[in-house]
Design a protein around this motif. Structure first.
Motif, PDB file in Angstrom:
ATOM      1  N   GLY A 218       0.793  -1.219   0.000  1.00 28.56           N
ATOM      2  CA  GLY A 218       0.000   0.000   0.000  1.00 28.56           C
ATOM      3  C   GLY A 218       0.825   1.267   0.000  1.00 28.56           C
ATOM      4  N   THR A 219       2.031   1.209  -0.552  1.00 28.08           N
ATOM      5  CA  THR A 219       2.932   2.372  -0.533  1.00 28.08           C
ATOM      6  C   THR A 219       3.023   3.061  -1.880  1.00 28.08           C
ATOM      7  N   THR A 220       2.039   2.861  -2.758  1.00 26.89           N
ATOM      8  CA  THR A 220       2.046   3.530  -4.051  1.00 26.89           C
ATOM      9  C   THR A 220       0.641   3.989  -4.386  1.00 26.89           C
ATOM     10  N   THR A 221       0.538   4.912  -5.326  1.00 29.14           N
ATOM     11  CA  THR A 221      -0.754   5.426  -5.770  1.00 29.14           C
ATOM     12  C   THR A 221      -1.129   4.818  -7.117  1.00 29.14           C
ATOM     13  N   SER A 222      -2.396   4.991  -7.497  1.00 29.47           N
ATOM     14  CA  SER A 222      -2.857   4.454  -8.779  1.00 29.47           C
ATOM     15  C   SER A 222      -2.084   5.061  -9.936  1.00 29.47           C
ATOM     16  N   GLU A 266      -2.959  -9.817 -32.584  1.00 22.01           N
ATOM     17  CA  GLU A 266      -3.649  -9.984 -31.303  1.00 22.01           C
ATOM     18  C   GLU A 266      -2.808  -9.418 -30.164  1.00 22.01           C
ATOM     19  N   VAL A 267      -1.505  -9.655 -30.197  1.00 20.09           N
ATOM     20  CA  VAL A 267      -0.619  -9.131 -29.157  1.00 20.09           C
ATOM     21  C   VAL A 267      -0.592  -7.611 -29.211  1.00 20.09           C
ATOM     22  N   ILE A 268      -0.532  -7.047 -30.412  1.00 23.01           N
ATOM     23  CA  ILE A 268      -0.519  -5.591 -30.547  1.00 23.01           C
ATOM     24  C   ILE A 268      -1.810  -4.997 -29.990  1.00 23.01           C
ATOM     25  N   GLU A 269      -2.934  -5.664 -30.225  1.00 23.59           N
ATOM     26  CA  GLU A 269      -4.208  -5.183 -29.696  1.00 23.59           C
ATOM     27  C   GLU A 269      -4.227  -5.236 -28.173  1.00 23.59           C
ATOM     28  N   ARG A 270      -3.658  -6.308 -27.603  1.00 24.01           N
ATOM     29  CA  ARG A 270      -3.605  -6.407 -26.134  1.00 24.01           C
ATOM     30  C   ARG A 270      -2.672  -5.356 -25.544  1.00 24.01           C
ATOM     31  N   LEU A 271      -1.564  -5.084 -26.246  1.00 25.61           N
ATOM     32  CA  LEU A 271      -0.675  -4.004 -25.788  1.00 25.61           C
ATOM     33  C   LEU A 271      -1.389  -2.662 -25.831  1.00 25.61           C
ATOM     34  N   ASN A 272      -2.154  -2.431 -26.876  1.00 28.52           N
ATOM     35  CA  ASN A 272      -2.892  -1.180 -27.005  1.00 28.52           C
ATOM     36  C   ASN A 272      -3.890  -1.028 -25.862  1.00 28.52           C
ATOM     37  N   THR A 273      -4.569  -2.123 -25.498  1.00 36.54           N
ATOM     38  CA  THR A 273      -5.523  -2.088 -24.384  1.00 36.54           C
ATOM     39  C   THR A 273      -4.810  -1.783 -23.074  1.00 36.54           C
ATOM     40  N   LEU A 274      -3.647  -2.405 -22.861  1.00 33.05           N
ATOM     41  CA  LEU A 274      -2.881  -2.171 -21.635  1.00 33.05           C
ATOM     42  C   LEU A 274      -2.458  -0.716 -21.539  1.00 33.05           C
ATOM     43  N   PHE A 275      -1.878  -0.164 -22.624  1.00 28.72           N
ATOM     44  CA  PHE A 275      -1.424   1.225 -22.601  1.00 28.72           C
ATOM     45  C   PHE A 275      -2.596   2.177 -22.426  1.00 28.72           C
ATOM     46  N   MET A 276      -3.742   1.869 -23.040  1.00 29.03           N
ATOM     47  CA  MET A 276      -4.901   2.738 -22.920  1.00 29.03           C
ATOM     48  C   MET A 276      -5.401   2.790 -21.479  1.00 29.03           C
ATOM     49  N   LEU A 277      -5.407   1.634 -20.809  1.00 26.96           N
ATOM     50  CA  LEU A 277      -5.860   1.583 -19.421  1.00 26.96           C
ATOM     51  C   LEU A 277      -4.915   2.337 -18.493  1.00 26.96           C
ATOM     52  N   THR A 278      -3.610   2.156 -18.694  1.00 28.13           N
ATOM     53  CA  THR A 278      -2.656   2.856 -17.836  1.00 28.13           C
ATOM     54  C   THR A 278      -2.709   4.353 -18.067  1.00 28.13           C
ATOM     55  N   GLU A 279      -2.929   4.783 -19.312  1.00 33.65           N
ATOM     56  CA  GLU A 279      -3.033   6.214 -19.577  1.00 33.65           C
ATOM     57  C   GLU A 279      -4.314   6.800 -18.990  1.00 33.65           C
ATOM     58  N   ALA A 281      -5.635   5.754 -16.235  1.00 31.28           N
ATOM     59  CA  ALA A 281      -5.353   5.863 -14.798  1.00 31.28           C
ATOM     60  C   ALA A 281      -4.437   7.040 -14.508  1.00 31.28           C
ATOM     61  N   LYS A 282      -3.510   7.325 -15.451  1.00 28.95           N
ATOM     62  CA  LYS A 282      -2.559   8.417 -15.235  1.00 28.95           C
ATOM     63  C   LYS A 282      -3.182   9.782 -15.485  1.00 28.95           C
ATOM     64  N   PHE A 283      -3.956   9.896 -16.562  1.00 26.26           N
ATOM     65  CA  PHE A 283      -4.376  11.214 -17.013  1.00 26.26           C
ATOM     66  C   PHE A 283      -5.882  11.465 -16.912  1.00 26.26           C
ATOM     67  N   ALA A 284      -6.696  10.411 -16.915  1.00 24.65           N
ATOM     68  CA  ALA A 284      -8.147  10.608 -16.938  1.00 24.65           C
ATOM     69  C   ALA A 284      -8.790  10.375 -15.577  1.00 24.65           C
ATOM     70  N   GLY A 285      -7.990  10.115 -14.555  1.00 25.03           N
ATOM     71  CA  GLY A 285      -8.532   9.966 -13.217  1.00 25.03           C
ATOM     72  C   GLY A 285      -9.219   8.648 -12.951  1.00 25.03           C
ATOM     73  N   LEU A 286      -8.921   7.618 -13.779  1.00 29.10           N
ATOM     74  CA  LEU A 286      -9.527   6.306 -13.562  1.00 29.10           C
ATOM     75  C   LEU A 286      -8.987   5.714 -12.260  1.00 29.10           C
ATOM     76  N   LYS A 287      -9.877   5.465 -11.297  1.00 29.11           N
ATOM     77  CA  LYS A 287      -9.478   4.960  -9.984  1.00 29.11           C
ATOM     78  C   LYS A 287      -9.493   3.429  -9.992  1.00 29.11           C
ATOM     79  N   LEU A 288      -8.364   2.872  -9.575  1.00 30.22           N
ATOM     80  CA  LEU A 288      -8.232   1.416  -9.549  1.00 30.22           C
ATOM     81  C   LEU A 288      -7.809   0.986  -8.148  1.00 30.22           C
ATOM     82  N   ASN A 289      -8.388  -0.090  -7.669  1.00 34.12           N
ATOM     83  CA  ASN A 289      -8.023  -0.588  -6.346  1.00 34.12           C
ATOM     84  C   ASN A 289      -6.859  -1.576  -6.484  1.00 34.12           C
ATOM     85  N   PRO A 290      -6.253  -1.967  -5.347  1.00 33.56           N
ATOM     86  CA  PRO A 290      -5.115  -2.894  -5.423  1.00 33.56           C
ATOM     87  C   PRO A 290      -5.422  -4.182  -6.161  1.00 33.56           C
ATOM     88  N   ALA A 291      -6.634  -4.710  -6.015  1.00 32.24           N
ATOM     89  CA  ALA A 291      -6.984  -5.937  -6.743  1.00 32.24           C
ATOM     90  C   ALA A 291      -6.950  -5.715  -8.246  1.00 32.24           C
TER      91      ALA A 291
END
Length: 318
Positions: A218-222, A266-279, A281-291
């Motif tokens: 619990g020592t990091t933020t989303s 398929e891998v490129i699409e999964r990478l795109n989904t991963l980067f979109m989700l992290t962005e 969380a970083k810039f759009a205020g998407l709140k994610l819990n530890p789980a």
């Protein structure tokens, strides 16, 4: 007496007309039904799915669906397709009017697709049929990770300085030479073992392990966790595919990966989904819990292993 009989007859005719109209409306309503069909009731964040509303009416009726914008409840509308006034397959004189939507969402949990009020009209009048609300279970693909502010980067190889002897004795020169050769041999062995061990995949796994420990503590933020997940994935791609290290955006990096033709679409699409989700969380205020972040880390590990298998690289990190 005749007037009374006449009035009663008029009243009976009027009542019969009212009953006939009501029955016609009820018959029209009974003949018009709406059904819902969903391609998947359990999806992941940003995973598109389709839903269809089909209205069955009598031949000659007209069906009007409500206007739809870019949002439907908490879902984004990606596409709309209408299949109107299609003869039914069952051989009856009925028609089907279908609206198909492709939806997705970045929210998680049990989300409802709201009901639609659909107007049906024919020569007898018009009425409204209402669809049922539909519950969609949206799961996160994100995963836990350790604190990105304290990650351990890969250090470069440290050159070991050979001891310098100042004695003029050949004995000490000989011992110094032997010691130097031994140190060089040990350094070479350690370097070989290090290069063999620290492949891009293993480097990324170590980084993910460190981040996961910090998330569990619990020592990091989303925002910081999302930033580090994205950084590790980008660095791994550069190491694994031999791409130059640069400050490219994730989309520019994905373009380079696609041009390399080393991994599947398929891998490129999964990478795109991963980067979109992290962005998000970083810039759009998407709140994610530890789980959620634990889920992201697991998915990122699987994705890195998949890329390693597909590229079959022998590159290592010194």
């Amino acid at each position: 007496m005749n007037r009374q009989i006449h009035n009663r007859i008029v009243q009976a005719v009027v009542m019969a007309g009212i009953v006939t109209v009501v029955c016609c409306q009820q018959t029209l309503a009974a003949d018009s039904t709406v059904t819902e069909n969903v391609s998947n009731r359990s999806v992941q964040v940003a995973e598109p799915f389709t839903i269809e509303w089909s209205v069955t009416t009598a031949e000659g009726a007209k069906v009007t669906f409500p206007a739809t914008g870019k949002k439907l409840g908490e879902f984004d509308v990606l596409a709309i397709t209408d299949l109107f006034d299609i003869p039914s397959d069952n051989g009856t004189e009925t028609r089907s009017w279908t609206r198909r939507m492709t939806l997705e969402t970045i929210h998680t949990g049990e989300l409802n697709i709201p009901e639609l009020e659909i107007q049906v009209s024919d020569s007898n009048g018009s009425h409204v049929v209402q669809s049922k609300p539909i519950t969609i279970n949206v799961a996160s693909v994100l995963e836990d990770r350790s604190d990105p502010t304290q990650f351990r980067d890969i250090q470069s190889v440290v050159d070991v300085a050979l001891p310098v002897t100042h004695s003029s004795s050949w004995v000490f020169w000989t011992m110094g030479g032997i010691s130097g050769l031994a140190l060089l041999a040990i350094a070479g062995l350690l370097l070989t073992r290090r290069v063999t061990y620290l492949t891009p995949e293993l480097w990324a796994m170590e980084q993910l392990d460190e981040l996961e420990k910090l998330i569990q503590a619990g020592t990091t933020t989303s925002e910081l966790a999302a930033l580090e997940v994205s950084r590790i994935a980008q660095k791994f791609l550069q190491f694994q595919l031999g791409l130059p290290e640069s400050e490219e955006t994730t989309q520019e990096l994905l373009h380079e990966v696609k041009l390399s033709e080393c991994v599947s679409d398929e891998v490129i699409e999964r990478l795109n989904t991963l980067f979109m989700l992290t962005e998000q969380a970083k810039f759009a205020g998407l709140k994610l819990n530890p789980a959620d972040y634990q889920s992201v880390v697991r998915d990122t590990r699987k994705l890195i292993q998949r890329i390693s298998v597909e590229t079959k690289t022998v590159a290592t990190i010194a």
